[in-house]
Design an enzyme around this catalytic site. Structure first.
Site, short mmCIF file in Angstrom:
data_model
loop_
_atom_site.label_atom_id
_atom_site.label_comp_id
_atom_site.label_asym_id
_atom_site.label_seq_id
_atom_site.Cartn_x
_atom_site.Cartn_y
_atom_site.Cartn_z
N ARG A 91 6.40 5.24 -1.74
CA ARG A 91 5.87 4.21 -0.85
C ARG A 91 5.14 3.19 -1.73
NH1 ARG A 91 1.22 4.61 3.80
NH2 ARG A 91 1.30 2.43 4.38
N ARG A 239 -12.31 -1.94 7.68
CA ARG A 239 -11.97 -3.36 7.44
C ARG A 239 -12.20 -4.14 8.73
NH1 ARG A 239 -5.97 -2.01 5.50
NH2 ARG A 239 -6.55 0.15 5.14
N GLU A 377 6.49 8.05 8.33
CA GLU A 377 6.82 7.14 7.23
C GLU A 377 7.56 7.88 6.11
OE1 GLU A 377 2.61 6.27 7.55
OE2 GLU A 377 3.06 4.19 7.08
#
Ligand code: ADP
Length: 389
Positions: A91, A239, A377
């Protein structure tokens, strides 16, 4: 039996997966190493997701990603001594403007990936460390890069640019978007569950520690809430999501903050953690009774509703909504709070279904169906690596 290995190197973590590739790749062993650079631990699970091992790493292996890759390989050797790893799928957070699909890692490609470090300074170096460690461990295996950005490379110019002078676009200041492997998996899953919906306009909310939402039409990404970096869009664990750039100018000029200090503020101190003053972990916030925790959750859900509206505008409509990621898959209360404000878009939540998604959580009469689909994923990366063999 041949195998592919997947490596997903985060800033202080490494996820790995061993897949058999006789047919569609099947995970036979998965693992997570946490707190690399500190008191790192490794957890290994079998094909049924049962924990096989949990241990602390030695100081040498805990020190960096090369040590962490070695530790994963030792576990694979323990449980699958006969594994023949013919390809390693990595990834990679950033594929720049040029990579719109997985690619075999040659010396030339490696050079290109290194040139993207300035675009993702906190993530790309760890991905590259994973590649170096895998090449050393498996010199005969083929190495494949799968990019978080690739799924979004077909965006129109207006969804790919900021309103800056064009020279910056040409230099690579673009809205790249991230979480691409997750969106590719979800789009494929929607195609299997409801082919007509796959052809339509779907907003996929990947809500984890990092969070973004993608508008997908006919299986193709139209717009994403993340842009140049994984900072933009909805609020996340640490974030802030969308922020007026004027705030950053103020912090520089009035608070004399350096780029490094602002980077820390934006990547590690903001979002759910900063707003709640308590935790970046949604479970802790849901269990808390402080006003600040409730306001952090309210901000999180409100910005997500606003972004879903914005993506509906970009796609000129909405035919479906999918939740995924740690929060999207597990936090029924958050899904309910988000959907409660989306009736105007045609979303009608079924509370009983929301408590036990299968995968639909909307009523039969809801004009826009809502589903929960666990993402994978690693499987997307394993498939890309297996395709090469
Ligand atoms: P990452 O982006 O690091 O891969 P994940 O997708 O694993 O993150 O999501 C982590 C988030 O999911 C955390 O905020 C965690 O609290 C949340 N989460 C996991 N399980 C639950 C649950 N049962 N209820 C609420 N939140 C949950």
């Amino acid at each position: 039996m041949s195998h592919v290995l997947t490596l997903n190197a985060g800033s202080s973590s490494l996820k790995f997966g061993l897949f058999e590739t006789a047919t569609d790749p099947v995970a036979v062993l998965t693992g997570l190493i946490d707190q690399i650079g500190g008191a790192a631990t490794i957890k290994v699970k079998d094909a049924a997701d049962e924990t096989l091992a949990f241990a602390e790493l030695s100081p040498e292996q805990a020190a960096n990603h090369v040590g962490a890759v070695q530790a994963s390989l030792e576990q694979i050797a323990t449980y699958f001594p006969e594994a023949r790893i013919q390809a390693v799928g990595h990834r990679i957070v950033h594929g720049g403007a040029e990579f719109s699909a997985p690619v075999e890692i040659t010396d030339d490609v490696l050079g290109r990936l290194e040139s993207f470090v300035p675009l993702a300074p906190l993530h790309q170096p760890h991905n590259l460390a994973g590649i170096a460690a895998a090449i050393e461990a498996f010199p005969e295996a083929r190495q494949v890069a799968c990019f978080d950005t690739a799924f979004h490379r077909q965006h129109s110019f207006v969804q790919d640019t900021y309103g800056l002078p064009r020279a910056y676009y040409d230099k690579g200041v673009r809205r790249y978007g991230f979480h691409g492997s997750s969106y590719e998996f979800i789009s494929g899953a929607v195609a299997e569950i409801d082919p007509a919906l796959h052809d339509g306009r779907v907003a996929v909310a990947h809500l984890g520690n990092g969070a973004s939402i993608c508008g997908i039409h006919g299986g193709k990404s139209v717009a994403s809430t993340m842009g140049f970096s994984p900072l933009d869009g909805v609020a996340m664990g640490t974030r802030p999501g969308q922020i007026d750039p004027g705030v950053l100018l103020y912090l520089m000029s009035e608070e004399n903050m350096s780029a490094a200090q602002i980077s820390d503020l934006l990547y590690t101190e903001s979002g759910l953690l900063g707003l709640s003053g308590l935790s970046n972990d949604m479970r802790s916030l849901l269990a808390s009774d402080t006003v600040e925790a409730a306001q952090a959750i309210d901000y999180f859900c409100t910005r997500i509703r606003m972004e879903i509206g914005s993506l509906a505008a970009a796609m000129q409509g909405l035919d479906g909504l999918v939740f995924t990621g740690g929060i999207g898959e597990n936090a029924a209360a958050i899904r309910a709070q988000i959907c409660a404000g989306l009736g105007w878009l045609g979303i009608e939540m079924d509370n009983a279904r929301n408590a036990a998604p299968d995968p639909r959580i909307s009523t039969d009469n809801s004009p826009v169906p809502v589903m929960v689909i666990p993402t994978n994923e690693e499987l997307v990366i394993a498939r890309a690596a297996a395709r090469l063999l």
